[in-house]
Design an enzyme around this catalytic site. Structure first.
Site, PDB file in Angstrom:
ATOM      1  N   TYR A 155       0.839  -1.202   0.000  1.00  0.00           N
ATOM      2  CA  TYR A 155       0.000   0.000   0.000  1.00  0.00           C
ATOM      3  C   TYR A 155       0.879   1.260   0.000  1.00  0.00           C
ATOM      4  CZ  TYR A 155      -3.650   3.288   1.449  1.00  0.00           C
ATOM      5  OH  TYR A 155      -4.524   4.347   1.517  1.00  0.00           O
TER       6      TYR A 155
HETATM    7  N1  LIG Z   1      -9.813   5.577   4.557  1.00  0.00           N
HETATM    8  C1  LIG Z   1      -8.515   5.786   4.801  1.00  0.00           C
HETATM    9  O1  LIG Z   1      -8.059   5.583   5.919  1.00  0.00           O
HETATM   10  C2  LIG Z   1      -7.619   6.332   3.722  1.00  0.00           C
HETATM   11  C3  LIG Z   1      -6.508   7.085   4.085  1.00  0.00           C
HETATM   12  C4  LIG Z   1      -5.660   7.577   3.088  1.00  0.00           C
HETATM   13  C5  LIG Z   1      -5.954   7.315   1.757  1.00  0.00           C
HETATM   14  N2  LIG Z   1      -7.058   6.580   1.438  1.00  0.00           N
HETATM   15  C6  LIG Z   1      -7.315   6.318   0.020  1.00  0.00           C
HETATM   16  O2  LIG Z   1      -8.534   6.904  -0.327  1.00  0.00           O
HETATM   17  C7  LIG Z   1      -9.150   6.170  -1.374  1.00  0.00           C
HETATM   18  C8  LIG Z   1     -10.580   5.816  -0.999  1.00  0.00           C
HETATM   19  O3  LIG Z   1     -10.544   5.081   0.192  1.00  0.00           O
HETATM   20  P1  LIG Z   1     -11.837   4.793   1.069  1.00  0.00           P
HETATM   21  O4  LIG Z   1     -11.372   4.750   2.470  1.00  0.00           O
HETATM   22  O5  LIG Z   1     -12.934   5.681   0.678  1.00  0.00           O
HETATM   23  O6  LIG Z   1     -12.127   3.274   0.612  1.00  0.00           O
HETATM   24  P2  LIG Z   1     -13.519   2.468   0.458  1.00  0.00           P
HETATM   25  O7  LIG Z   1     -13.127   1.034   0.546  1.00  0.00           O
HETATM   26  O8  LIG Z   1     -14.516   3.021   1.404  1.00  0.00           O
HETATM   27  O9  LIG Z   1     -13.964   2.841  -1.020  1.00  0.00           O
HETATM   28  C9  LIG Z   1     -13.178   2.468  -2.132  1.00  0.00           C
HETATM   29  C10 LIG Z   1     -14.071   2.356  -3.349  1.00  0.00           C
HETATM   30  O10 LIG Z   1     -13.236   2.013  -4.460  1.00  0.00           O
HETATM   31  C11 LIG Z   1     -13.883   0.991  -5.208  1.00  0.00           C
HETATM   32  N3  LIG Z   1     -12.864   0.205  -5.917  1.00  0.00           N
HETATM   33  C12 LIG Z   1     -11.927  -0.607  -5.368  1.00  0.00           C
HETATM   34  N4  LIG Z   1     -11.203  -1.190  -6.334  1.00  0.00           N
HETATM   35  C13 LIG Z   1     -11.688  -0.744  -7.526  1.00  0.00           C
HETATM   36  C14 LIG Z   1     -11.363  -0.994  -8.878  1.00  0.00           C
HETATM   37  N5  LIG Z   1     -10.378  -1.855  -9.216  1.00  0.00           N
HETATM   38  N6  LIG Z   1     -12.069  -0.356  -9.834  1.00  0.00           N
HETATM   39  C15 LIG Z   1     -13.066   0.489  -9.515  1.00  0.00           C
HETATM   40  N7  LIG Z   1     -13.440   0.747  -8.251  1.00  0.00           N
HETATM   41  C16 LIG Z   1     -12.751   0.141  -7.262  1.00  0.00           C
HETATM   42  C17 LIG Z   1     -14.651   0.166  -4.190  1.00  0.00           C
HETATM   43  O11 LIG Z   1     -15.708  -0.569  -4.782  1.00  0.00           O
HETATM   44  C18 LIG Z   1     -15.140   1.250  -3.223  1.00  0.00           C
HETATM   45  O12 LIG Z   1     -16.406   1.741  -3.591  1.00  0.00           O
HETATM   46  C19 LIG Z   1      -8.259   4.948  -1.611  1.00  0.00           C
HETATM   47  O13 LIG Z   1      -7.388   5.192  -2.686  1.00  0.00           O
HETATM   48  C20 LIG Z   1      -7.474   4.844  -0.319  1.00  0.00           C
HETATM   49  O14 LIG Z   1      -6.255   4.213  -0.482  1.00  0.00           O
HETATM   50  C21 LIG Z   1      -7.897   6.089   2.389  1.00  0.00           C
END
Ligand SMILES: NC(=O)c1ccc[n+]([C@@H]2O[C@H](COP(=O)([O-])OP(=O)(O)OC[C@H]3O[C@@H](n4cnc5c(N)ncnc54)[C@H](O)[C@@H]3O)[C@@H](O)[C@H]2O)c1
Length: 248
Positions: A155
């Protein structure tokens, strides 16, 4: 909520069905934009689009599949006429293990979705932004990409790669009215937590000086500004939203 003007703008938000992507979609709609949610969870994407209401359309696509992304880009251009904003948000956490315990397939899966995905979406959409000489690209990276979290090397490496992709693409497009920036949030309580161990979640919280997780609305506010015309001079840059964790 401060008013950000995105009226008349058409946006693609990958992974917009839930979490950060949903909050970004809601904020964009409140700011006057139309949004295409690109998510591989079709049922949830359609439910979210329906709940948010007018201006949101759901498209089923796996962002790591170039042919599918090109097809979805064409369908989005047909529906909206243009794409002004791309938010590369879709991502996964992967299984929390040390480097030596991580399966090669798991490593590749995280890199494929979190890094190949944004590359593929940029590759597919940038030519139409160049043609119209306007675009705003916001890549959702992570504090993990700057610091390297233990038990999340895949990641962390994917997000570090996304930061470097942002810097390179920002320079390539600096001669156009196209800004490419990344944000590096600390952890937020979303469905992505279901993929992590409690130990990892506790570790992430312990590292945040503000003593709490970032709210999805707080991240959406930063992304809305980066996606607006006001963000005209910042490009190839990385915007911190880590509650005081990042020191650069
Ligand atoms: N939540 C955290 O703690 C956090 C912190 C820093 C960065 N992020 C980043 O923010 C972004 C969103 O995270 P989140 O927490 O909202 O996650 P989440 O799991 O709530 O949502 C992610 C969404 O992406 C979709 N997805 C996953 N793989 C996919 C693919 N191959 N094609 C199309 N859609 C796909 C899923 O269906 C889901 O709806 C991610 O890139 C994550 O790495 C999250």
């Amino acid at each position: 909520m401060n008013k950000i003007d995105l009226s008349g703008r058409c946006a693609v938000v990958t992974g917009g069905a839930q979490g950060f992507g949903r909050a970004i979609t809601e904020r964009f709609i409140a700011s006057g934009a139309k949004v295409a949610i690109w998510d591989h969870d079709q049922t949830l994407a359609e439910k979210t689009a329906k709940e948010i209401g007018a201006g949101v359309t759901a498209f089923k696509v796996d962002v790591s599949d170039l042919a599918a992304v090109e097809k979805t880009r064409d369908a989005t251009l047909k529906a909206f006429g243009k794409i002004d904003i791309l938010v590369n948000n879709a991502g996964i956490a992967g299984v929390n293990k040390t480097v030596w315990e991580t399966d090669l397939d798991e490593w590749r899966k995280v890199l494929r979705i979190n890094l190949d995905g944004p590359f593929i979406c940029c590759k597919a959409i940038v030519p139409s932004m160049v043609k119209q000489n306007y675009g705003r690209i916001v890549n959702i990276a992570s504090i993990a990409g700057k610091e390297g979290n233990p038990n999340a090397a895949h990641y962390s490496a994917s997000k570090a790669g996304l930061i470097a992709l942002t810097k390179s693409l920002g320079k390539e497009l600096a001669g156009y009215e196209i800004a490419v920036n990344a944000v590096t949030p600390a952890a937020a309580r979303t469905a992505i937590f279901d993929q992590m161990t409690q130990q990892h979640i506790d570790f992430m919280l312990s590292k945040i000086p503000k003593g709490r997780f970032v709210l999805v609305e707080e991240l959406a506010a930063m992304v809305a500004w980066l996606a607006s015309e006001d963000c005209a001079f910042s490009t190839g840059a990385v915007f911190d939203i880590s509650g005081g964790r990042a020191t650069y």
